[in-house]
Design a protein around this motif. Structure first.
Motif, PDB file in Angstrom:
ATOM      1  N   VAL A  48       0.831  -1.205   0.000  1.00  0.00           N
ATOM      2  CA  VAL A  48       0.000   0.000   0.000  1.00  0.00           C
ATOM      3  C   VAL A  48       0.865   1.254   0.000  1.00  0.00           C
ATOM      4  CG1 VAL A  48      -1.691   1.328   1.316  1.00  0.00           C
ATOM      5  CG2 VAL A  48      -1.957  -1.152   1.106  1.00  0.00           C
ATOM      6  N   ASN A  49       1.885   1.284   0.846  1.00  0.00           N
ATOM      7  CA  ASN A  49       2.745   2.473   0.940  1.00  0.00           C
ATOM      8  C   ASN A  49       3.500   2.738  -0.362  1.00  0.00           C
ATOM      9  OD1 ASN A  49       1.951   3.014   3.547  1.00  0.00           O
ATOM     10  ND2 ASN A  49       3.715   2.013   4.502  1.00  0.00           N
ATOM     11  N   LEU A  50       4.013   1.676  -0.993  1.00  0.00           N
ATOM     12  CA  LEU A  50       4.754   1.857  -2.245  1.00  0.00           C
ATOM     13  C   LEU A  50       3.845   2.370  -3.355  1.00  0.00           C
ATOM     14  CD1 LEU A  50       7.271  -1.131  -2.578  1.00  0.00           C
ATOM     15  CD2 LEU A  50       7.805   1.297  -2.447  1.00  0.00           C
TER      16      LEU A  50
ATOM     17  N   LYS B 226     -11.884   1.772   6.410  1.00  0.00           N
ATOM     18  CA  LYS B 226     -12.704   1.988   7.606  1.00  0.00           C
ATOM     19  C   LYS B 226     -12.185   3.170   8.421  1.00  0.00           C
ATOM     20  CE  LYS B 226     -14.376  -2.761   8.124  1.00  0.00           C
ATOM     21  NZ  LYS B 226     -15.799  -2.439   7.882  1.00  0.00           N
ATOM     22  N   MET B 227     -10.888   3.465   8.250  1.00  0.00           N
ATOM     23  CA  MET B 227     -10.317   4.624   8.943  1.00  0.00           C
ATOM     24  C   MET B 227     -10.533   5.914   8.160  1.00  0.00           C
ATOM     25  SD  MET B 227      -6.729   2.823  10.124  1.00  0.00           S
ATOM     26  CE  MET B 227      -6.023   4.380  10.677  1.00  0.00           C
ATOM     27  N   GLY B 228     -11.167   5.781   6.991  1.00  0.00           N
ATOM     28  CA  GLY B 228     -11.458   6.968   6.186  1.00  0.00           C
ATOM     29  C   GLY B 228     -10.308   7.417   5.320  1.00  0.00           C
ATOM     30  N   GLU B 229      -9.288   6.537   5.111  1.00  0.00           N
ATOM     31  CA  GLU B 229      -8.120   6.923   4.313  1.00  0.00           C
ATOM     32  C   GLU B 229      -8.316   6.532   2.850  1.00  0.00           C
ATOM     33  OE1 GLU B 229      -4.288   5.977   5.772  1.00  0.00           O
ATOM     34  OE2 GLU B 229      -4.917   5.917   7.867  1.00  0.00           O
ATOM     35  N   GLN B 230      -7.596   7.228   1.972  1.00  0.00           N
ATOM     36  CA  GLN B 230      -7.526   6.801   0.580  1.00  0.00           C
ATOM     37  C   GLN B 230      -6.712   5.504   0.546  1.00  0.00           C
ATOM     38  OE1 GLN B 230      -9.088   8.315  -2.017  1.00  0.00           O
ATOM     39  NE2 GLN B 230     -10.003   9.588  -0.424  1.00  0.00           N
ATOM     40  N   ILE B 231      -7.178   4.532  -0.216  1.00  0.00           N
ATOM     41  CA  ILE B 231      -6.620   3.191  -0.040  1.00  0.00           C
ATOM     42  C   ILE B 231      -5.736   2.732  -1.189  1.00  0.00           C
ATOM     43  CG2 ILE B 231      -8.343   2.356   1.569  1.00  0.00           C
ATOM     44  CD1 ILE B 231      -9.933   1.272  -0.717  1.00  0.00           C
ATOM     45  N   GLY B 232      -5.061   3.648  -1.802  1.00  0.00           N
ATOM     46  CA  GLY B 232      -4.026   3.213  -2.715  1.00  0.00           C
ATOM     47  C   GLY B 232      -4.331   3.500  -4.173  1.00  0.00           C
ATOM     48  N   PHE B 233      -3.351   3.212  -4.983  1.00  0.00           N
ATOM     49  CA  PHE B 233      -3.351   3.551  -6.401  1.00  0.00           C
ATOM     50  C   PHE B 233      -4.502   2.884  -7.148  1.00  0.00           C
ATOM     51  CE2 PHE B 233      -1.192   3.137 -10.671  1.00  0.00           C
ATOM     52  CZ  PHE B 233      -1.353   4.469 -10.992  1.00  0.00           C
ATOM     53  N   TYR B 234      -4.839   1.616  -6.752  1.00  0.00           N
ATOM     54  CA  TYR B 234      -5.891   0.876  -7.438  1.00  0.00           C
ATOM     55  C   TYR B 234      -7.134   0.690  -6.555  1.00  0.00           C
ATOM     56  CZ  TYR B 234      -2.345  -0.246 -10.887  1.00  0.00           C
ATOM     57  OH  TYR B 234      -1.382  -0.168 -11.846  1.00  0.00           O
ATOM     58  N   GLY B 235      -7.229   1.391  -5.474  1.00  0.00           N
ATOM     59  CA  GLY B 235      -8.290   1.148  -4.512  1.00  0.00           C
ATOM     60  C   GLY B 235      -9.658   1.606  -4.993  1.00  0.00           C
ATOM     61  N   GLY B 236     -10.698   0.794  -4.692  1.00  0.00           N
ATOM     62  CA  GLY B 236     -12.078   1.193  -4.918  1.00  0.00           C
ATOM     63  C   GLY B 236     -12.673   1.638  -3.597  1.00  0.00           C
ATOM     64  N   GLY B 237     -13.970   1.717  -3.521  1.00  0.00           N
ATOM     65  CA  GLY B 237     -14.625   2.099  -2.282  1.00  0.00           C
ATOM     66  C   GLY B 237     -14.611   0.965  -1.278  1.00  0.00           C
TER      67      GLY B 237
ATOM     68  N   ILE C 237      -5.188 -11.857  -0.301  1.00  0.00           N
ATOM     69  CA  ILE C 237      -6.091 -11.671   0.837  1.00  0.00           C
ATOM     70  C   ILE C 237      -5.530 -10.696   1.884  1.00  0.00           C
ATOM     71  CG2 ILE C 237      -6.955 -12.864   2.909  1.00  0.00           C
ATOM     72  CD1 ILE C 237      -7.839 -15.119   1.097  1.00  0.00           C
ATOM     73  N   PRO C 238      -4.280 -10.863   2.363  1.00  0.00           N
ATOM     74  CA  PRO C 238      -3.772  -9.911   3.365  1.00  0.00           C
ATOM     75  C   PRO C 238      -3.745  -8.472   2.855  1.00  0.00           C
ATOM     76  CG  PRO C 238      -2.376 -11.859   3.258  1.00  0.00           C
ATOM     77  CD  PRO C 238      -3.293 -11.929   2.087  1.00  0.00           C
ATOM     78  N   ARG C 239      -3.470  -8.312   1.564  1.00  0.00           N
ATOM     79  CA  ARG C 239      -3.438  -6.967   0.991  1.00  0.00           C
ATOM     80  C   ARG C 239      -4.838  -6.343   0.992  1.00  0.00           C
ATOM     81  NH1 ARG C 239      -1.542  -5.642  -5.209  1.00  0.00           N
ATOM     82  NH2 ARG C 239      -1.442  -3.395  -5.036  1.00  0.00           N
ATOM     83  N   VAL C 240      -5.840  -7.131   0.619  1.00  0.00           N
ATOM     84  CA  VAL C 240      -7.214  -6.634   0.608  1.00  0.00           C
ATOM     85  C   VAL C 240      -7.681  -6.303   2.023  1.00  0.00           C
ATOM     86  CG1 VAL C 240      -9.615  -7.242   0.082  1.00  0.00           C
ATOM     87  CG2 VAL C 240      -7.798  -7.808  -1.544  1.00  0.00           C
ATOM     88  N   ARG C 241      -7.269  -7.136   2.995  1.00  0.00           N
ATOM     89  CA  ARG C 241      -7.609  -6.832   4.395  1.00  0.00           C
ATOM     90  C   ARG C 241      -7.041  -5.485   4.822  1.00  0.00           C
ATOM     91  NH1 ARG C 241      -6.176 -12.799   6.642  1.00  0.00           N
ATOM     92  NH2 ARG C 241      -8.218 -13.782   6.376  1.00  0.00           N
ATOM     93  N   GLU C 242      -5.827  -5.188   4.380  1.00  0.00           N
ATOM     94  CA  GLU C 242      -5.215  -3.901   4.709  1.00  0.00           C
ATOM     95  C   GLU C 242      -5.976  -2.760   4.048  1.00  0.00           C
ATOM     96  OE1 GLU C 242      -2.423  -1.094   6.257  1.00  0.00           O
ATOM     97  OE2 GLU C 242      -3.095  -3.094   6.856  1.00  0.00           O
ATOM     98  N   PHE C 243      -6.410  -2.944   2.798  1.00  0.00           N
ATOM     99  CA  PHE C 243      -7.223  -1.937   2.128  1.00  0.00           C
ATOM    100  C   PHE C 243      -8.508  -1.666   2.917  1.00  0.00           C
ATOM    101  CE2 PHE C 243      -5.473  -2.885  -2.390  1.00  0.00           C
ATOM    102  CZ  PHE C 243      -4.417  -2.027  -2.148  1.00  0.00           C
ATOM    103  N   ILE C 244      -9.163  -2.758   3.377  1.00  0.00           N
ATOM    104  CA  ILE C 244     -10.411  -2.611   4.135  1.00  0.00           C
ATOM    105  C   ILE C 244     -10.155  -1.857   5.437  1.00  0.00           C
ATOM    106  CG2 ILE C 244     -12.188  -3.890   5.404  1.00  0.00           C
ATOM    107  CD1 ILE C 244     -11.976  -6.062   3.241  1.00  0.00           C
ATOM    108  N   ARG C 245      -9.037  -2.196   6.115  1.00  0.00           N
ATOM    109  CA  ARG C 245      -8.697  -1.524   7.375  1.00  0.00           C
ATOM    110  C   ARG C 245      -8.518  -0.024   7.157  1.00  0.00           C
ATOM    111  NH1 ARG C 245      -4.518   0.382  10.310  1.00  0.00           N
ATOM    112  NH2 ARG C 245      -3.050   0.084   8.586  1.00  0.00           N
ATOM    113  N   LEU C 246      -7.816   0.338   6.099  1.00  0.00           N
ATOM    114  CA  LEU C 246      -7.586   1.758   5.815  1.00  0.00           C
ATOM    115  C   LEU C 246      -8.876   2.455   5.417  1.00  0.00           C
ATOM    116  CD1 LEU C 246      -4.223   1.529   3.840  1.00  0.00           C
ATOM    117  CD2 LEU C 246      -4.551   2.374   6.170  1.00  0.00           C
TER     118      LEU C 246
END
Length: 367
Positions: A83-85, A137-148, A126-135
């Motif tokens: 996510v950070n990269l 829920k915190m109201g953060e933008q979730i990355g270059f390819y992230g959806g809602g 799966i672990p990557r998607v879990r991290e996207f979901i966590r972010l």
């Protein structure tokens, strides 16, 4: 003249050695990428960004200049690093494990291989998607390819259902494969598996022994699906199976998901362990030790393995003594050949026959 291949920037953290760097570059090329640059950080990976901040700034400048389609890291990334990269570089990011899966995907032919690749990819994602979901829920933008948030949660539920379905299909295929192995053994035919480090020449030898014309290109993982044929080894018939090649630094997850391929090695009466004797000693030693570790991990006895030192026609013989000493430190005998030039093939057939004959006699006594 411009290339139509996707352009890749490679990142390596830690001092992995020149041979692994070159192998990483060859893997990238085998995956269909044009390597535009390789950035190396001579210390261990950073826990947040994989590279340190200084090297990361250098990578950002290279991205601005070369506009790569993808950034590929040597080491497997954790979800936070992914996510950070992607946030920082604004470019698609993948690691070497996903690169290998892409190569597998390009070369897989059977339904089983395709299912295994999809299962591994989903388990890695799966672990990557879990991290996207966590972010999310915190109201953060979730990355270059992230959806809602809801779209990602729906995708996560789909992944879990798909994994369960694939496992059921693979279990059914595994049962059919096991019954096939039993039927082969009922026929009284010994099982011989060709294995070893990738690009050692396994498929070239398979083609020579079986008079087949399987695909050979000299690149890593030319063989993905197992492929079996009946071969006469100077009077002894046996089933010869070409298998997937070994490679360094593969996580257990990748080996587990390709169990059906490796099972051909576990079920074999004799394993032909291919080595490229034309490699320099350091490279030869690295591949030998890596392959021997895989044998250990799979619980394979040294007595069921016959090392084959291939490509003798490409070596001048100066450093071959050290290589032979290394092989002799683990195995009692070996055969030297050139699968491409046909050197030593009759000696190999005789060696295989001498190893199989006692097994055949033993099976006849049991009956």
């Amino acid at each position: 003249m411009s290339s139509d291949r996707a352009r890749a920037l490679l990142l390596i953290a830690d001092d992995v050695g020149e041979n692994r760097i070159r192998e990483f570059q060859l893997l990238s090329e085998a995956g269909g990428y044009e390597v535009i640059n390789t950035v190396i950080q001579r210390r261990r990976p950073d826990t947040r960004y994989y590279l340190g901040i200084g090297k990361l700034s250098e990578v950002e400048s290279l991205i601005d200049s070369f506009k790569p389609d993808v950034v590929i890291t040597y080491h497997q990334l954790n979800p936070i690093q992914y996510v950070n990269l992607e946030r920082r570089l604004r470019t698609r990011v993948m690691d070497r494990v996903l690169l290998i899966l892409e190569i597998f995907g390009r070369r897989a032919g059977s339904k089983e291989a395709k299912l295994q690749i999809e299962l591994t990819r989903l388990r890695l994602e799966i672990p990557r998607v879990r991290e996207f979901i966590r972010l999310a829920k915190m109201g953060e933008q979730i990355g270059f390819y992230g959806g809602g948030e809801y779209a990602i949660e729906a995708y996560y539920r789909y992944m879990m259902r798909r994994i369960a379905h694939i496992r059921r299909e693979l279990n059914a295929i595994k049962r059919r494969r096991e019954s096939l192995v039993i039927r082969r053994k009922d026929y009284g035919l010994p099982q011989v598996a060709l294995t070893g480090y990738t690009s050692a020449g396994k498929t070239t030898l398979f083609n020579r022994l079986t008079k087949e014309n399987k695909y050979v290109d000299g690149k890593p993982f030319a063989t993905l699906d197992t492929y079996s044929r009946l071969v006469n080894f100077n009077g002894v018939n046996a089933i010869l199976t070409d298998t997937i090649g070994f490679i360094d630094d593969i996580p257990p997850l990748l080996i587990e998901s390709f169990y059906a391929t490796i099972a051909e090695v576990l079920n074999a009466d004799l394993i032909l362990f291919m080595l490229d004797v034309s490699d320099d000693y350091q490279e030869f030693s690295r591949k030998f030790v890596s392959s021997a570790k895989i044998f250990n991990d799979l619980g394979i006895s040294r007595t069921s393995v016959l090392p084959i030192l291939n490509k003798i026609d490409l070596t001048n013989g100066i450093d071959i003594t050290d290589k032979l000493n290394l092989v002799e430190s683990e195995f009692s005998n070996y055969v030297i050949i050139s699968a491409k030039a046909g050197i030593g093939i009759d000696d190999l057939k005789n060696a295989i026959r001498s190893r199989l004959e006692p097994l055949i006699i033993s099976k006849k006594r049991v009956r």
